[in-house]
Design an enzyme around this catalytic site. Structure first.
Site, PDB file in Angstrom:
ATOM      1  N   GLN A 133       0.826  -1.206   0.000  1.00 48.49           N
ATOM      2  CA  GLN A 133       0.000   0.000   0.000  1.00 48.49           C
ATOM      3  C   GLN A 133       0.858   1.253   0.000  1.00 48.49           C
ATOM      4  OE1 GLN A 133      -3.412  -0.233  -0.563  1.00 48.49           O
ATOM      5  NE2 GLN A 133      -2.515  -2.249  -0.910  1.00 48.49           N
TER       6      GLN A 133
ATOM      7  N   HIS B  77       1.725   3.031  -3.321  1.00 46.02           N
ATOM      8  CA  HIS B  77       0.735   3.793  -4.089  1.00 46.02           C
ATOM      9  C   HIS B  77       1.117   5.268  -4.152  1.00 46.02           C
ATOM     10  CE1 HIS B  77      -2.373   1.023  -5.324  1.00 46.02           C
ATOM     11  NE2 HIS B  77      -2.376   0.461  -4.136  1.00 46.02           N
TER      12      HIS B  77
ATOM     13  N   GLU C  51      -9.231   0.518   5.272  1.00 47.07           N
ATOM     14  CA  GLU C  51      -9.642   0.062   3.943  1.00 47.07           C
ATOM     15  C   GLU C  51      -9.327  -1.428   3.778  1.00 47.07           C
ATOM     16  OE1 GLU C  51      -8.644   1.168  -0.746  1.00 47.07           O
ATOM     17  OE2 GLU C  51      -7.279   1.774   0.856  1.00 47.07           O
ATOM     18  N   HIS C  52      -8.081  -1.825   3.998  1.00 45.16           N
ATOM     19  CA  HIS C  52      -7.660  -3.224   3.922  1.00 45.16           C
ATOM     20  C   HIS C  52      -7.208  -3.662   5.311  1.00 45.16           C
ATOM     21  CE1 HIS C  52      -6.610  -1.406  -0.066  1.00 45.16           C
ATOM     22  NE2 HIS C  52      -7.293  -2.455  -0.499  1.00 45.16           N
TER      23      HIS C  52
ATOM     24  N   ASP D 132      -6.731  -7.273  -4.486  1.00 45.79           N
ATOM     25  CA  ASP D 132      -6.672  -6.182  -5.457  1.00 45.79           C
ATOM     26  C   ASP D 132      -6.947  -6.669  -6.872  1.00 45.79           C
ATOM     27  OD1 ASP D 132      -6.291  -3.961  -3.941  1.00 45.79           O
ATOM     28  OD2 ASP D 132      -4.140  -3.805  -4.267  1.00 45.79           O
TER      29      ASP D 132
ATOM     30  N   HIS E  92     -54.339  13.976   3.759  1.00 46.11           N
ATOM     31  CA  HIS E  92     -53.810  12.631   3.961  1.00 46.11           C
ATOM     32  C   HIS E  92     -54.834  11.774   4.706  1.00 46.11           C
ATOM     33  CE1 HIS E  92     -49.923  14.315   2.831  1.00 46.11           C
ATOM     34  NE2 HIS E  92     -49.355  13.124   2.943  1.00 46.11           N
TER      35      HIS E  92
END
Length: 463
Positions: free
Chosen positions: A289, A292, A357-358, A391, A450
């Site tokens: 990661q 990235h 996230e992971h 991934d 109503h």
């Protein structure tokens, strides 16, 4: 051996230290604020495309990607382009795309059966109640292009849309001319370019995933074209897929006109380790990661201080071998952390606070800890389950909530390309009971029409 120009020293913390909490919070902090110049530039582009349509898109494509075209038709890819790209790939890449697509499709087909089907029932009065699930008519997927090309993202966005039954999948993918603004060079000199920098693996993935139409446009102008529609680009119902800060800002601004998947922050990985996994494996998972970008976050939680030392030693040993070692080092130094916890139970509690996230559970018995983990985009169980498999080819979607939003958000899925309509068919008998209840509540809210509409269905009021 090539040496890194930087050392990677993630912050070492212990939950037992007195200042753990402020240091921990400081390491987690990330600002989602967008630069004011980006916001203004995106607002101007969206407004221009909304008014001028194709002409504006052509102008911005020339300005930012250096790609000149006489009309939008020149920027549309054809199905034969996808097929030719696929046929031109080496056999090993063809097989990898097909195998990954098959697993992603199988997973999302199972997901559709579990949560994406219509249902209905009749109650004791014979009234029918239920939910009708229908796909979107048209979805737009944004795929990074040029050098930053991700065929895996195309598969992860297009295949669940296809499984959901979306009528048309419209792809936008920038193909910048080398040396254009988009690739860091000067603006184009205005000469016609037959084609920009296409990625054949992305086009082949479009063939495998069943993309309906595709345009070689990108940036905020592509988001605007999908959101508002032009004479050439169809207006879509929802836009999904990753992009840079301009794309993210554009997606945020068009939300409400169209749906969007999410506004993603930097990539994240959290590893819960009990000390039984080879430390080289964990170090490389942290790298996966960190490579990235410099803002990506990689964190290790472990109750074994000696094991944490071993992981740091693996980081020192393996970093020089990495082509993106400077990015990895910057990420680990700026946002990484190796945290010594009192126990695996405490590690799980901290993980839930982070909502990563992971999340890798790198343990000899991951099933022991999985019930304690409630907030994560994706949970990878066991030492052999590297995040990178998720991934690309495990099957579940890799488009995941970031920046703690896993507390209330979910991975991209079939359900993102469907909508739900409630079904209500009240029987005559049911109207007698429900009508009285509705009448009382409507009068209580001061909404007499109503109440009257419900009362008219009561048999006692009929002539």
């Amino acid at each position: 051996m090539v040496q890194s120009s930087m050392n990677a020293r993630p912050l070492r913390l212990s939950t037992a230290q007195a200042d753990f909490e402020p240091l921990f919070q400081q390491r987690l902090h990330w600002s989602a604020d967008t630069d004011a110049a980006i916001e203004q530039g995106v607002a101007d582009i969206l407004s221009d495309v909304k008014v001028r349509g194709d002409a504006a898109v052509l102008d911005y494509t020339l300005r930012f990607d250096g790609l000149q075209a006489a009309c939008m038709g020149d920027l549309e890819l054809q199905q034969e382009d996808f097929k030719a790209a696929f046929n031109g790939l080496p056999q090993v890449q063809k097989r990898a795309l097909q195998d990954a697509a098959a697993r992603i499709r199988s997973y999302h087909e199972a997901q559709k059966k579990a949560c994406g089907e219509s249902w209905q029932y009749r109650d004791a009065d014979g009234s029918l109640l239920g939910q009708k699930v229908t796909p979107l008519d048209r979805a737009g997927i944004y795929v990074p292009g040029g050098k930053a090309a991700y065929p895996s993202s195309l598969l992860m966005n297009a295949i669940p849309a296809h499984v959901a039954g979306v009528g048309e999948i419209i792809m936008v993918v920038p193909t910048p001319v080398r040396g254009s603004v988009a690739t860091g060079g000067a603006a184009s000199n205005g000469t016609t370019a037959a084609r920009g920098e296409r990625n054949e693996l992305v086009l082949a993935a479009a063939y495998v995933a069943g993309v309906s139409r595709a345009f070689t446009i990108g940036g905020a102008q592509a988001v605007a074209a999908l959101a508002f529609g032009t004479a050439t680009v169809p207006r879509v119902d929802k836009i999904t897929g990753p992009g840079n800060a301009y794309v993210a800002a554009a997606k945020r601004r068009v939300f409400g006109t169209v749906g969007i998947d999410m506004i993603a922050g930097p990539s994240e990985i959290l590893v819960l380790a009990d000390g039984t996994t080879p430390p080289d494996w964990v170090a490389m998972d942290l790298f996966s990661q960190a490579e990235h970008d410099e803002l990506a976050q990689s964190i290790l939680l472990c109750p074994d201080a000696t094991y944490i030392d071993a992981v740091q030693a693996s980081i020192d040993k393996l970093l020089p071998q990495m082509p993106r070692r400077d990015i990895i080092a910057a990420s680990l130094n700026g946002r990484g952390a190796l945290i010594h916890t009192r126990s695996m139970q405490e590690a799980c509690a901290i993980s839930n606070r982070i909502a990563p996230e992971h999340l890798e559970v790198s343990s000899a018995d991951p099933q022991q800890w999985e019930p304690l983990l409630v907030h994560a985009g994706a949970i990878f169980l066991g030492a052999f389950t590297s995040e990178s498999l998720g991934d690309y080819c495990a099957g579940p979607n890799h488009v995941l909530p970031t920046s703690g939003t896993a507390r209330f958000s979910s991975p991209l899925g079939v359900y993102d390309f469907q909508k739900r309509s409630s079904l209500i068919e009240v029987s005559q008998a049911g109207a007698q009971t429900l009508g009285q209840t509705a009448s009382v509540l409507a009068h209580g809210e001061g909404l007499q029409a109503h109440a009257r509409a419900a009362e008219m269905r009561l048999l006692a009021n009929k002539a």
